[in-house]
Motif scaffolding. Structure first.
Motif, PDB file in Angstrom:
ATOM      1  N   HIS A   2       0.843  -1.168   0.000  1.00  0.00           N
ATOM      2  CA  HIS A   2       0.000   0.000   0.000  1.00  0.00           C
ATOM      3  C   HIS A   2       0.887   1.229   0.000  1.00  0.00           C
ATOM      4  O   HIS A   2       1.858   1.321   0.729  1.00  0.00           O
ATOM      5  CB  HIS A   2      -0.916   0.004   1.229  1.00  0.00           C
ATOM      6  CG  HIS A   2      -1.688  -1.283   1.376  1.00  0.00           C
ATOM      7  ND1 HIS A   2      -2.708  -1.634   0.526  1.00  0.00           N
ATOM      8  CD2 HIS A   2      -1.556  -2.308   2.250  1.00  0.00           C
ATOM      9  CE1 HIS A   2      -3.187  -2.815   0.884  1.00  0.00           C
ATOM     10  NE2 HIS A   2      -2.502  -3.239   1.923  1.00  0.00           N
ATOM     11  N   GLY A   3       0.545   2.221  -0.840  1.00  0.00           N
ATOM     12  CA  GLY A   3       1.385   3.399  -0.926  1.00  0.00           C
ATOM     13  C   GLY A   3       0.560   4.628  -1.204  1.00  0.00           C
ATOM     14  O   GLY A   3      -0.669   4.609  -1.200  1.00  0.00           O
ATOM     15  N   SER A   4       1.222   5.730  -1.429  1.00  0.00           N
ATOM     16  CA  SER A   4       0.546   6.986  -1.693  1.00  0.00           C
ATOM     17  C   SER A   4      -0.100   6.942  -3.064  1.00  0.00           C
ATOM     18  O   SER A   4       0.170   6.093  -3.903  1.00  0.00           O
ATOM     19  CB  SER A   4       1.562   8.127  -1.642  1.00  0.00           C
ATOM     20  OG  SER A   4       2.457   8.012  -2.726  1.00  0.00           O
ATOM     21  N   GLY A   5      -1.004   7.938  -3.311  1.00  0.00           N
ATOM     22  CA  GLY A   5      -1.652   8.010  -4.611  1.00  0.00           C
ATOM     23  C   GLY A   5      -0.656   8.188  -5.737  1.00  0.00           C
ATOM     24  O   GLY A   5      -0.799   7.589  -6.814  1.00  0.00           O
ATOM     25  N   GLU A  68      -8.953   1.908  -6.389  1.00  0.00           N
ATOM     26  CA  GLU A  68      -8.121   3.098  -6.584  1.00  0.00           C
ATOM     27  C   GLU A  68      -8.624   3.889  -7.795  1.00  0.00           C
ATOM     28  O   GLU A  68      -8.654   3.386  -8.908  1.00  0.00           O
ATOM     29  CB  GLU A  68      -6.660   2.693  -6.812  1.00  0.00           C
ATOM     30  CG  GLU A  68      -6.002   2.024  -5.617  1.00  0.00           C
ATOM     31  CD  GLU A  68      -5.636   3.032  -4.535  1.00  0.00           C
ATOM     32  OE1 GLU A  68      -5.519   4.234  -4.855  1.00  0.00           O
ATOM     33  OE2 GLU A  68      -5.465   2.608  -3.381  1.00  0.00           O
ATOM     34  N   SER A  69      -8.996   5.141  -7.554  1.00  0.00           N
ATOM     35  CA  SER A  69      -9.449   5.972  -8.672  1.00  0.00           C
ATOM     36  C   SER A  69      -8.343   6.170  -9.703  1.00  0.00           C
ATOM     37  O   SER A  69      -8.621   6.332 -10.898  1.00  0.00           O
ATOM     38  CB  SER A  69      -9.936   7.327  -8.157  1.00  0.00           C
ATOM     39  OG  SER A  69      -8.902   8.013  -7.465  1.00  0.00           O
ATOM     40  N   ALA A  70      -7.066   6.135  -9.256  1.00  0.00           N
ATOM     41  CA  ALA A  70      -5.949   6.280 -10.201  1.00  0.00           C
ATOM     42  C   ALA A  70      -5.923   5.132 -11.193  1.00  0.00           C
ATOM     43  O   ALA A  70      -5.497   5.311 -12.346  1.00  0.00           O
ATOM     44  CB  ALA A  70      -4.630   6.355  -9.438  1.00  0.00           C
ATOM     45  N   LEU A  75      -6.846   3.403 -16.798  1.00  0.00           N
ATOM     46  CA  LEU A  75      -7.542   2.549 -17.765  1.00  0.00           C
ATOM     47  C   LEU A  75      -8.252   3.388 -18.823  1.00  0.00           C
ATOM     48  O   LEU A  75      -8.144   3.123 -20.027  1.00  0.00           O
ATOM     49  CB  LEU A  75      -8.546   1.656 -17.030  1.00  0.00           C
ATOM     50  CG  LEU A  75      -9.522   0.857 -17.899  1.00  0.00           C
ATOM     51  CD1 LEU A  75      -8.791  -0.036 -18.872  1.00  0.00           C
ATOM     52  CD2 LEU A  75     -10.471   0.053 -17.019  1.00  0.00           C
ATOM     53  N   LYS A  76      -8.960   4.413 -18.391  1.00  0.00           N
ATOM     54  CA  LYS A  76      -9.733   5.224 -19.332  1.00  0.00           C
ATOM     55  C   LYS A  76      -8.841   5.956 -20.331  1.00  0.00           C
ATOM     56  O   LYS A  76      -9.299   6.329 -21.416  1.00  0.00           O
ATOM     57  CB  LYS A  76     -10.596   6.222 -18.567  1.00  0.00           C
ATOM     58  CG  LYS A  76     -11.776   5.590 -17.840  1.00  0.00           C
ATOM     59  CD  LYS A  76     -12.585   6.645 -17.126  1.00  0.00           C
ATOM     60  CE  LYS A  76     -13.841   6.055 -16.480  1.00  0.00           C
ATOM     61  NZ  LYS A  76     -14.620   7.076 -15.751  1.00  0.00           N
ATOM     62  N   HIS A  77      -7.565   6.166 -19.953  1.00  0.00           N
ATOM     63  CA  HIS A  77      -6.653   6.879 -20.846  1.00  0.00           C
ATOM     64  C   HIS A  77      -5.889   5.949 -21.791  1.00  0.00           C
ATOM     65  O   HIS A  77      -5.093   6.416 -22.598  1.00  0.00           O
ATOM     66  CB  HIS A  77      -5.660   7.725 -20.032  1.00  0.00           C
ATOM     67  CG  HIS A  77      -6.267   9.006 -19.537  1.00  0.00           C
ATOM     68  ND1 HIS A  77      -6.999   9.073 -18.376  1.00  0.00           N
ATOM     69  CD2 HIS A  77      -6.268  10.260 -20.064  1.00  0.00           C
ATOM     70  CE1 HIS A  77      -7.417  10.315 -18.186  1.00  0.00           C
ATOM     71  NE2 HIS A  77      -6.990  11.056 -19.202  1.00  0.00           N
ATOM     72  N   ARG A  90     -15.993   1.301 -12.525  1.00  0.00           N
ATOM     73  CA  ARG A  90     -16.526   1.663 -11.212  1.00  0.00           C
ATOM     74  C   ARG A  90     -15.394   1.669 -10.197  1.00  0.00           C
ATOM     75  O   ARG A  90     -14.599   0.715 -10.145  1.00  0.00           O
ATOM     76  CB  ARG A  90     -17.609   0.670 -10.780  1.00  0.00           C
ATOM     77  CG  ARG A  90     -18.268   1.035  -9.458  1.00  0.00           C
ATOM     78  CD  ARG A  90     -19.497   0.186  -9.226  1.00  0.00           C
ATOM     79  NE  ARG A  90     -20.103   0.467  -7.948  1.00  0.00           N
ATOM     80  CZ  ARG A  90     -21.188  -0.128  -7.479  1.00  0.00           C
ATOM     81  NH1 ARG A  90     -21.793  -1.057  -8.221  1.00  0.00           N
ATOM     82  NH2 ARG A  90     -21.681   0.180  -6.294  1.00  0.00           N
ATOM     83  N   VAL A  91     -15.316   2.738  -9.407  1.00  0.00           N
ATOM     84  CA  VAL A  91     -14.363   2.810  -8.304  1.00  0.00           C
ATOM     85  C   VAL A  91     -15.063   2.269  -7.059  1.00  0.00           C
ATOM     86  O   VAL A  91     -16.004   2.880  -6.546  1.00  0.00           O
ATOM     87  CB  VAL A  91     -13.877   4.253  -8.063  1.00  0.00           C
ATOM     88  CG1 VAL A  91     -12.920   4.298  -6.873  1.00  0.00           C
ATOM     89  CG2 VAL A  91     -13.190   4.808  -9.308  1.00  0.00           C
ATOM     90  N   ALA A  92     -14.650   1.112  -6.609  1.00  0.00           N
ATOM     91  CA  ALA A  92     -15.272   0.473  -5.444  1.00  0.00           C
ATOM     92  C   ALA A  92     -14.389  -0.668  -4.988  1.00  0.00           C
ATOM     93  O   ALA A  92     -13.624  -1.238  -5.772  1.00  0.00           O
ATOM     94  CB  ALA A  92     -16.675  -0.053  -5.778  1.00  0.00           C
ATOM     95  N   ARG A  93     -14.516  -1.021  -3.734  1.00  0.00           N
ATOM     96  CA  ARG A  93     -13.824  -2.189  -3.211  1.00  0.00           C
ATOM     97  C   ARG A  93     -14.568  -3.449  -3.640  1.00  0.00           C
ATOM     98  O   ARG A  93     -15.799  -3.468  -3.691  1.00  0.00           O
ATOM     99  CB  ARG A  93     -13.728  -2.120  -1.684  1.00  0.00           C
ATOM    100  CG  ARG A  93     -12.881  -0.959  -1.186  1.00  0.00           C
ATOM    101  CD  ARG A  93     -12.709  -1.014   0.326  1.00  0.00           C
ATOM    102  NE  ARG A  93     -12.007  -2.213   0.732  1.00  0.00           N
ATOM    103  CZ  ARG A  93     -10.682  -2.357   0.715  1.00  0.00           C
ATOM    104  NH1 ARG A  93      -9.919  -1.369   0.296  1.00  0.00           N
ATOM    105  NH2 ARG A  93     -10.124  -3.481   1.117  1.00  0.00           N
ATOM    106  N   ILE A  94     -13.811  -4.487  -3.949  1.00  0.00           N
ATOM    107  CA  ILE A  94     -14.409  -5.727  -4.439  1.00  0.00           C
ATOM    108  C   ILE A  94     -15.450  -6.258  -3.454  1.00  0.00           C
ATOM    109  O   ILE A  94     -16.564  -6.636  -3.837  1.00  0.00           O
ATOM    110  CB  ILE A  94     -13.318  -6.792  -4.676  1.00  0.00           C
ATOM    111  CG1 ILE A  94     -12.372  -6.349  -5.793  1.00  0.00           C
ATOM    112  CG2 ILE A  94     -13.933  -8.151  -5.001  1.00  0.00           C
ATOM    113  CD1 ILE A  94     -11.150  -7.236  -5.942  1.00  0.00           C
ATOM    114  N   GLU A  95     -15.104  -6.278  -2.179  1.00  0.00           N
ATOM    115  CA  GLU A  95     -15.986  -6.877  -1.186  1.00  0.00           C
ATOM    116  C   GLU A  95     -17.235  -6.046  -0.925  1.00  0.00           C
ATOM    117  O   GLU A  95     -18.170  -6.507  -0.258  1.00  0.00           O
ATOM    118  CB  GLU A  95     -15.231  -7.120   0.123  1.00  0.00           C
ATOM    119  CG  GLU A  95     -14.824  -5.862   0.881  1.00  0.00           C
ATOM    120  CD  GLU A  95     -13.464  -5.324   0.461  1.00  0.00           C
ATOM    121  OE1 GLU A  95     -12.808  -4.693   1.297  1.00  0.00           O
ATOM    122  OE2 GLU A  95     -13.076  -5.549  -0.706  1.00  0.00           O
TER     123      GLU A  95
END
Length: 214
Positions: A2-5, A68-70, A75-77, A90-95
């Protein structure tokens, strides 16, 4: 892990042009062998989209999910997917998705083991529920000899634990691997992985009234 954005953005830039995972390619080969046309896929923990891009290239509709929104931004780019009417993100956690949307193929490359044991168990059940008979799952689980095994937030599976997860599936491909590599973030790491491609088996037929017990 886990790291910074900013570190995640660098990671996604570094991995965006990597080829699709071998487990996804094996699942797609198994699907194509049946003669069925491309259908709906879920890419759980899509990252920068190396697997999503391949699914779209082959004509699938894809819901790409990442916490992660990043990742979704990266992906969109990607030029191969920009403006694709078959891509939904979709930005969301799998669970957090329970139930999961139904899909003929669910891809979870290097993502499910990032869940804790209880969220993993719930998510594994929702994956099977989202797949129709003949639907495919592909992805990786983490073994106990992996360097990340010291992280209490992850879920580990030894061979017997993987065996227990296979109820209700036909094994298309199963491979256990240990290797030493450098991660895209530049860290030396020992991997212990279970690579899986599974086909959802039909549910057992209900017993007929008056039929003798098995």
């Amino acid at each position: 892990m886990h790291g910074s954005g900013d570190r995640w953005r660098r990671y996604y830039r570094q991995t965006a042009e990597r080829p699709p995972r071998e487990t996804l390619l094996a699942a797609l080969a198994a699907w194509d062998a049946t003669g069925r046309p491309p259908a709906q896929a879920l890419d759980l923990g899509c990252g920068s989209g190396r697997d999503t891009v391949e699914l779209l290239r082959r004509g699938w509709r894809v819901l790409a999910l990442d916490s992660e929104s990043a990742a979704i931004e990266a992906l969109k780019h990607q030029p191969e997917v920009a403006g694709s009417p078959r891509l939904f993100c979709r930005v969301a956690r799998i669970e957090a998705l329970d139930p999961l949307p139904g899909a003929a193929l669910i891809n979870a490359s290097f993502s499910l083991f990032l869940l804790g044991p209880e969220p993993f168990a719930r998510t594994w059940a929702t994956i099977r529920a989202a797949l129709p008979p003949g639907g495919l799952f592909c992805g990786q689980l983490l073994g106990p000899r992996d360097d990340w095994s010291r992280d209490a937030g992850l879920t580990l599976h030894d061979t017997a634990a993987v065996d227990a997860l296979l109820a209700g599936y036909r094994v298309v491909e199963r491979r256990e691997e240990q290797s030493d590599t450098t991660t895209p973030k530049g860290d030396r790491k020992h991997w212990h992985l279970h690579h899986l491609v599974l086909e959802r088996a039909p549910d057992p037929a209900p017993a007929q009234p008056g039929a003798p017990a098995a």
